[in-house]
Design a protein around this motif. Structure first.
Motif, PDB file in Angstrom:
ATOM      1  N   VAL A 272       0.801  -1.170   0.010  1.00 35.00           N
ATOM      2  CA  VAL A 272       0.014   0.167  -0.042  1.00 35.00           C
ATOM      3  C   VAL A 272       0.836   1.117   0.081  1.00 35.00           C
ATOM      4  CG1 VAL A 272      -1.889   1.254   1.461  1.00 35.00           C
ATOM      5  CG2 VAL A 272      -1.990  -1.141   1.271  1.00 35.00           C
ATOM      6  N   MET A 273       2.019   1.301   1.080  1.00 36.18           N
ATOM      7  CA  MET A 273       2.910   2.228   0.680  1.00 36.18           C
ATOM      8  C   MET A 273       3.434   2.541  -0.629  1.00 36.18           C
ATOM      9  SD  MET A 273       5.981   2.893   3.398  1.00 36.18           S
ATOM     10  CE  MET A 273       6.975   1.555   2.199  1.00 36.18           C
ATOM     11  N   PHE A 274       3.918   1.377  -1.237  1.00 36.10           N
ATOM     12  CA  PHE A 274       4.341   1.736  -2.402  1.00 36.10           C
ATOM     13  C   PHE A 274       3.393   2.230  -3.511  1.00 36.10           C
ATOM     14  CE2 PHE A 274       8.536  -1.258  -3.219  1.00 36.10           C
ATOM     15  CZ  PHE A 274       8.648  -0.621  -2.249  1.00 36.10           C
ATOM     16  N   LEU A 275       2.358   1.701  -3.453  1.00 35.04           N
ATOM     17  CA  LEU A 275       1.055   2.400  -4.394  1.00 35.04           C
ATOM     18  C   LEU A 275       0.903   3.866  -3.975  1.00 35.04           C
ATOM     19  CD1 LEU A 275      -1.356   1.862  -6.149  1.00 35.04           C
ATOM     20  CD2 LEU A 275      -2.740   1.300  -4.118  1.00 35.04           C
ATOM     21  N   VAL A 276       0.985   4.222  -2.753  1.00 32.45           N
ATOM     22  CA  VAL A 276       0.619   5.629  -2.485  1.00 32.45           C
ATOM     23  C   VAL A 276       2.124   6.387  -3.130  1.00 32.45           C
ATOM     24  CG1 VAL A 276       0.726   7.302  -0.487  1.00 32.45           C
ATOM     25  CG2 VAL A 276      -0.544   5.241  -0.429  1.00 32.45           C
ATOM     26  N   ILE A 277       3.057   5.969  -2.778  1.00 33.26           N
ATOM     27  CA  ILE A 277       4.317   6.565  -3.594  1.00 33.26           C
ATOM     28  C   ILE A 277       4.199   6.860  -5.030  1.00 33.26           C
ATOM     29  CG2 ILE A 277       6.785   6.359  -3.920  1.00 33.26           C
ATOM     30  CD1 ILE A 277       7.037   5.252  -1.123  1.00 33.26           C
ATOM     31  N   ASN A 278       3.603   5.748  -5.690  1.00 32.63           N
ATOM     32  CA  ASN A 278       3.424   5.755  -7.365  1.00 32.63           C
ATOM     33  C   ASN A 278       2.487   6.736  -7.593  1.00 32.63           C
ATOM     34  OD1 ASN A 278       5.445   3.491  -7.294  1.00 32.63           O
ATOM     35  ND2 ASN A 278       3.829   2.019  -7.609  1.00 32.63           N
TER      36      ASN A 278
END
Length: 261
Positions: free
Chosen positions: A234-240
């Protein structure tokens, strides 16, 4: 037909967003295992990313490598794209094609090539290996975006600046770079996102001596399924989402995606 189209689009949206929704829900699971629907609600797995030393170390390594490789890739791409645009030399065009070539090959082939190269010169396992490998592998992205930006520069404006006595550096700094900079940022952002998520090249160039987050996740999966993995996803998704939002805000996204002006 309109009703069927809406049904189709709704099903397609569920198909795309369903896995994201499941992962997001699992990341808030209160129990120490992956379960959907989640058993309880907790932010503990997001806290653990920064509280547990092994996860924080991997996160720091991934961010450092992604920022460094993206920066290096742009630094290499900018002069190549500029020479191709300004002087139209044959060897520069060949160098441009050479820079794009690695991205065309499968990542596993490039990973094997870097593994053999670094092993043969005694550098296997060094953290700098991933930075160099990612910068070379992703070089095509800033080359393409910066080239698109330079094509947007009106050469008559450049000639007018030189006619008025501006030096080559002054023209580049005041006319060319401000126009190309948003496209360079887009190339940097693309490199950053892909480097942050890349696994194969990182694993084969450093092994397990440097654990990026993708490598850490792979290692963690061998011992069980923890909701912290879903939290990282989820954190990677937010960063993207943040990165691509910045590209859309500060760069000419339609031009980058191929729209004709």
């Amino acid at each position: 037909m309109t009703f069927l189209r809406r049904i189709y689009l709704a099903l397609f949206a569920v198909y795309l967003l369903g896995p994201i929704f499941v992962i997001a829900a699992v990341s808030f699971n209160a129990k120490k295992f992956l379960a959907f629907p989640p058993r309880g609600f907790s932010f503990r797995w997001y806290v653990e990313i920064f509280a547990a030393e092994e996860w924080l170390t991997s996160l720091t390594a991934s961010l450092t490598i992604a920022l460094s490789s993206a920066t290096l890739s742009v630094v290499i791409a900018l002069p190549i794209a500029y020479v191709v645009w300004s002087r139209n030399l044959r060897y520069a065009k060949a160098l441009l094609s050479l820079g794009i070539a690695p991205f065309i090959l499968p990542p596993v082939i490039m990973a094997l090539a870097f593994l053999l190269m670094f092993s043969s010169i005694g550098m296997y396992g060094w953290a700098i290996n991933v930075v160099i490998a990612h910068a070379v592998f992703l070089l095509a992205l800033p080359l393409v975006t910066i080239s698109l930006g330079l094509e947007s520069v009106d050469k008559e404006l450049v000639e007018a600046s030189r006619t008025m006595g501006a030096t080559g550096w002054t023209v580049f700094k005041t006319v060319i770079f401000p126009i190309a900079a948003p496209f360079a940022f887009a190339g940097f952002a693309f490199c950053f996102v892909i480097s942050l998520n890349e696994y194969i090249i990182a694993l084969m160039t450093v092994g397990f001596t440097v654990e990026t987050l993708p490598i850490k996740i792979f290692n963690a999966l061998r011992y069980g399924y923890s909701p912290v993995i879903a939290s990282i996803a989820v954190m990677f998704l937010v960063i993207n989402v943040i990165v691509f939002s910045l590209i859309a805000k500060f760069s000419n996204l339609p031009r980058i995606l191929g729209a004709q002006e």
